[in-house]
Scaffold this motif. Structure first.
Motif, mmCIF file in Angstrom:
data_model
loop_
_atom_site.group_PDB
_atom_site.id
_atom_site.type_symbol
_atom_site.label_atom_id
_atom_site.label_comp_id
_atom_site.label_asym_id
_atom_site.label_seq_id
_atom_site.Cartn_x
_atom_site.Cartn_y
_atom_site.Cartn_z
ATOM 1 N N GLU A 249 0.785 -1.290 0.101
ATOM 2 C CA GLU A 249 0.150 -0.027 0.013
ATOM 3 C C GLU A 249 0.840 1.218 0.059
ATOM 4 O O GLU A 249 1.082 1.881 -1.027
ATOM 5 C CB GLU A 249 -0.949 0.050 1.227
ATOM 6 N N ASP A 250 1.593 1.652 1.242
ATOM 7 C CA ASP A 250 2.280 2.786 1.281
ATOM 8 C C ASP A 250 3.756 2.354 1.241
ATOM 9 O O ASP A 250 4.766 3.185 1.155
ATOM 10 C CB ASP A 250 2.081 3.584 2.410
ATOM 11 N N GLN A 251 3.995 1.094 1.250
ATOM 12 C CA GLN A 251 5.481 0.679 1.075
ATOM 13 C C GLN A 251 5.403 -0.844 0.668
ATOM 14 O O GLN A 251 4.651 -1.389 0.602
ATOM 15 C CB GLN A 251 6.219 1.120 2.439
ATOM 16 N N VAL A 252 6.887 -1.278 0.449
ATOM 17 C CA VAL A 252 6.916 -2.741 -0.071
ATOM 18 C C VAL A 252 6.493 -3.533 1.027
ATOM 19 O O VAL A 252 6.729 -3.502 2.153
ATOM 20 C CB VAL A 252 8.366 -3.043 -0.163
ATOM 21 N N GLU A 253 5.499 -4.406 0.525
ATOM 22 C CA GLU A 253 4.963 -5.498 1.396
ATOM 23 C C GLU A 253 5.442 -6.808 1.105
ATOM 24 O O GLU A 253 5.249 -7.935 1.872
ATOM 25 C CB GLU A 253 3.379 -5.156 1.776
ATOM 26 N N GLY A 254 5.491 -7.113 -0.216
ATOM 27 C CA GLY A 254 5.772 -8.489 -0.844
ATOM 28 C C GLY A 254 6.020 -8.468 -2.182
ATOM 29 O O GLY A 254 6.101 -7.326 -2.960
ATOM 30 N N VAL A 255 6.459 -9.664 -2.693
ATOM 31 C CA VAL A 255 6.866 -9.605 -4.228
ATOM 32 C C VAL A 255 6.064 -10.672 -4.738
ATOM 33 O O VAL A 255 5.999 -11.978 -4.189
ATOM 34 C CB VAL A 255 8.282 -9.922 -4.443
ATOM 35 N N ARG A 256 5.203 -10.720 -5.604
ATOM 36 C CA ARG A 256 4.614 -11.867 -6.323
ATOM 37 C C ARG A 256 5.331 -12.520 -7.242
ATOM 38 O O ARG A 256 5.745 -11.735 -8.144
ATOM 39 C CB ARG A 256 3.173 -11.008 -6.832
ATOM 40 N N VAL A 257 5.538 -13.756 -7.247
ATOM 41 C CA VAL A 257 6.500 -14.670 -8.396
ATOM 42 C C VAL A 257 5.759 -15.465 -8.876
ATOM 43 O O VAL A 257 4.565 -16.022 -8.691
ATOM 44 C CB VAL A 257 7.868 -15.046 -7.582
ATOM 45 N N ILE A 258 6.324 -15.934 -10.029
ATOM 46 C CA ILE A 258 5.736 -17.114 -10.729
ATOM 47 C C ILE A 258 6.661 -18.207 -11.321
ATOM 48 O O ILE A 258 7.874 -17.754 -11.549
ATOM 49 C CB ILE A 258 4.743 -16.494 -11.937
ATOM 50 N N ASP A 259 6.645 -19.172 -11.321
ATOM 51 C CA ASP A 259 7.413 -20.492 -11.740
ATOM 52 C C ASP A 259 7.588 -20.088 -13.354
ATOM 53 O O ASP A 259 6.573 -19.682 -13.978
ATOM 54 C CB ASP A 259 6.722 -21.935 -11.341
ATOM 55 N N ILE A 260 9.014 -20.432 -13.662
ATOM 56 C CA ILE A 260 8.962 -20.202 -15.203
ATOM 57 C C ILE A 260 9.650 -21.444 -15.791
ATOM 58 O O ILE A 260 10.426 -22.189 -15.034
ATOM 59 C CB ILE A 260 10.020 -18.997 -15.527
ATOM 60 N N ASP A 261 9.678 -21.668 -17.085
ATOM 61 C CA ASP A 261 10.501 -22.952 -17.738
ATOM 62 C C ASP A 261 11.837 -22.204 -17.907
ATOM 63 O O ASP A 261 12.051 -21.214 -17.583
ATOM 64 C CB ASP A 261 9.550 -23.234 -18.880
ATOM 65 N N ILE A 262 12.509 -23.195 -18.464
ATOM 66 C CA ILE A 262 14.061 -22.931 -18.852
ATOM 67 C C ILE A 262 14.343 -21.712 -19.721
ATOM 68 O O ILE A 262 15.230 -21.301 -19.651
ATOM 69 C CB ILE A 262 14.809 -24.360 -19.243
ATOM 70 N N ASN A 263 13.252 -21.479 -20.518
ATOM 71 C CA ASN A 263 13.290 -20.238 -21.260
ATOM 72 C C ASN A 263 12.784 -19.077 -20.950
ATOM 73 O O ASN A 263 12.790 -18.130 -21.694
ATOM 74 C CB ASN A 263 12.816 -20.572 -22.715
ATOM 75 N N GLY A 264 12.311 -19.112 -19.674
ATOM 76 C CA GLY A 264 11.693 -17.914 -19.024
ATOM 77 C C GLY A 264 10.225 -17.519 -19.241
ATOM 78 O O GLY A 264 9.762 -16.734 -18.717
ATOM 79 N N ASN A 265 9.668 -18.578 -19.598
ATOM 80 C CA ASN A 265 8.186 -18.682 -19.959
ATOM 81 C C ASN A 265 7.277 -18.903 -18.566
ATOM 82 O O ASN A 265 7.589 -20.006 -17.990
ATOM 83 C CB ASN A 265 7.585 -19.254 -21.277
ATOM 84 N N PRO A 266 6.346 -18.066 -18.294
ATOM 85 C CA PRO A 266 5.570 -18.340 -17.038
ATOM 86 C C PRO A 266 4.728 -19.596 -17.236
ATOM 87 O O PRO A 266 4.260 -19.960 -18.112
ATOM 88 C CB PRO A 266 4.781 -17.056 -17.018
ATOM 89 N N ILE A 267 4.551 -20.241 -16.204
ATOM 90 C CA ILE A 267 3.969 -21.581 -15.886
ATOM 91 C C ILE A 267 2.469 -21.054 -15.265
ATOM 92 O O ILE A 267 2.434 -20.725 -14.067
ATOM 93 C CB ILE A 267 4.601 -22.605 -15.247
ATOM 94 N N PRO A 268 1.354 -21.281 -15.900
ATOM 95 C CA PRO A 268 0.049 -20.706 -15.221
ATOM 96 C C PRO A 268 -0.072 -21.642 -14.179
ATOM 97 O O PRO A 268 -0.092 -22.612 -14.029
ATOM 98 C CB PRO A 268 -0.915 -20.966 -16.438
ATOM 99 N N GLY A 269 -0.909 -20.835 -13.113
ATOM 100 C CA GLY A 269 -1.257 -21.589 -11.799
ATOM 101 C C GLY A 269 -0.358 -21.685 -10.544
ATOM 102 O O GLY A 269 -0.343 -22.388 -9.744
ATOM 103 N N THR A 270 1.092 -21.265 -11.079
ATOM 104 C CA THR A 270 2.221 -21.302 -9.994
ATOM 105 C C THR A 270 2.331 -20.126 -9.187
ATOM 106 O O THR A 270 3.518 -20.034 -8.743
ATOM 107 C CB THR A 270 3.399 -21.792 -10.562
ATOM 108 N N GLU A 271 1.708 -19.046 -9.013
ATOM 109 C CA GLU A 271 1.887 -17.781 -8.507
ATOM 110 C C GLU A 271 1.975 -18.049 -7.196
ATOM 111 O O GLU A 271 1.281 -18.705 -6.435
ATOM 112 C CB GLU A 271 1.042 -16.680 -8.845
ATOM 113 N N SER A 272 2.785 -17.244 -6.486
ATOM 114 C CA SER A 272 3.037 -17.154 -4.782
ATOM 115 C C SER A 272 3.243 -15.924 -4.369
ATOM 116 O O SER A 272 3.863 -14.943 -5.256
ATOM 117 C CB SER A 272 3.777 -18.376 -4.328
ATOM 118 N N THR A 273 3.546 -15.584 -3.366
ATOM 119 C CA THR A 273 3.963 -14.302 -2.713
ATOM 120 C C THR A 273 4.945 -14.445 -1.704
ATOM 121 O O THR A 273 4.858 -15.159 -0.588
ATOM 122 C CB THR A 273 2.754 -13.648 -2.196
ATOM 123 N N TYR A 274 6.108 -13.655 -1.736
ATOM 124 C CA TYR A 274 7.012 -13.559 -0.671
ATOM 125 C C TYR A 274 6.700 -12.271 0.172
ATOM 126 O O TYR A 274 6.919 -11.224 -0.272
ATOM 127 C CB TYR A 274 8.538 -13.505 -1.378
#
Length: 412
Positions: A249-274
């Protein structure tokens, strides 16, 4: 009246000024930062001998030596234009216009920005900014964070952050796009990191990396790369995850990431948050060469040197009479190389000013050989094919300005 104006008060600029003033030339250094030292100010690492390379101490030694020799050092001064009028270079600055027959550009490097959604939130910074805040200003940038971008620079600064007691939970890749390019492709990142495998903290990693240089084995290794990553100095390197968005909101609270294959393409349904309270974005470095362009110096794009670099010889001269370059403006390397190149540039200026004695040519050749020696001994190489890049520039110089004796080329 100045004989030489140096733009950039980092390792290259300071050492170049010292070489010039030693032979009686009057030198003024200008830098827009409030302190001398350039990128040296943030550097802190341990050498193979066990000794520590402390950039702040090295910069202080160079600064004091320059002052004692009579160099005029002006920090907090911005340069916005350069012009050649007759035999003089006119340097337009925030405090007025200066003139000198010789000009040394030692402007260093800048960081490639990699835009990530949410990167304007407080708590997001470049990896270089984190280094300066930690090592120069002694400011704790946060309690737990993440680095977006896996390269030699990010791992070097990761270690510095850890030494300062700052926790970095993960290193992930940026999302693959037009801005991140190869930085978002796991296989390309792996290739670049293998060139620094000798720095790996684990003997197992060092041993395994030799096999990973085989294309097939590398692809297999990335295909089965551990989801929890492999640790680099205790911090997991996640080559199969990419940062999609920085949230808060007013500052960093997290980073949303997604799994990728060896070519850097995103893999749907694999999102998570740190969950983190700071984010460092590491896009790598490129030569800060705008002033050379303003001066009218020709350029060449050489990827092995980090991008577009001004035409220059091994003696650090350019095709423009009286204009010299040194340090990262000529290609991305270490502070030790910048110091050695600055000495070459200074001696070259002395030679062209006809201030040196009969031994100046020998000293210049010794300084050039010293750069080769320092480069061979370098522990960290930001661009693994730096020797190839230097060879390309040397060949270009020989073909354009030596063999053809192009008008305007400087002579001793």
């Amino acid at each position: 009246m100045n004989d030489v104006i140096v733009i950039g008060c980092g390792p290259a600029g300071l050492s170049g000024a010292i070489a010039c003033v030693t032979y009686g030339l009057k030198v003024t250094i200008m830098d827009e930062f409030m302190k001398p030292g350039g990128r040296l100010l943030g550097q802190l690492h341990q050498e193979p001998t066990g000794d520590w390379w402390n950039g702040i101490k090295v910069s202080e030694q160079l600064y004091q030596q320059a002052l004692n020799l009579g160099v005029n050092i002006r920090c907090g001064v911005s340069v916005y234009n350069l012009e050649k009028e007759d035999q003089m270079w006119k340097v337009y600055t925030s405090i007025g216009t200066f003139e000198a027959p010789f000009l040394l550009l030692a402007t260093g490097a800048a960081e490639y920005p990699i835009p990530v959604p949410g990167w304007t939130l407080p708590g997001v910074m470049s990896i270089g900014a984190a280094q300066v805040m930690t090592n120069v200003h002694r400011v704790q940038i946060g309690k737990k964070g993440i680095i977006i971008g896996a390269n030699i620079l990010s791992f070097a600064i990761l270690k510095e952050l850890q030494l300062a007691g700052i926790t970095v939970n993960h290193v992930v890749l940026p999302e693959k796009n037009a801005f991140s390019q190869n930085a978002g492709v796991p296989e390309e990142v792996m290739k670049s990191l293998l060139n620094a495998a000798h720095l790996a903290p684990s003997p197992l990693l060092r041993f395994g990396s030799s096999f990973m240089k085989n294309n097939w084995i590398r692809k297999m290794g990335l295909t089965f790369y551990p989801k929890k990553g492999m640790k680099v100095n205790g911090t997991p390197l996640l080559l199969r995850k990419a940062a999609v968005e920085i949230i808060g909101e007013d500052q960093v609270e997290g980073v949303r990431v997604i799994d990728i294959d060896i070519n850097g393409n995103p893999i749907p349904g694999t999102e998570s948050t740190y969950e983190v309270d700071f984010v460092c974005i590491a896009g790598g470095l490129y030569p800060l060469a705008e002033l050379a362009s303003v001066a009218g110096c020709p350029f060449q794009f050489i990827p092995e040197l980090g991008g577009h670099v001004p035409h220059h010889s091994e003696s650090m001269e350019t095709p423009l009479p009286g204009l010299f370059v040194a340090g990262n403006i000529t290609g991305i390397e270490s502070g030790k190389i910048a110091i050695a190149q600055g000495t070459i540039a200074g001696l070259s200026i002395v030679k062209h000013a006809r201030k040196g004695n009969n031994s100046i040519d020998n000293q210049l050749q010794q300084a050039i050989q010293n750069v080769h020696s320092v480069r061979k001994q370098a522990i960290i190489k930001f661009n693994p094919d730096i020797e190839l890049g230097r060879s390309k520039m040397n060949e270009l110089w020989e073909s354009l300005y030596v063999k053809n004796e192009t008008p305007g080329k400087m002579t001793g």
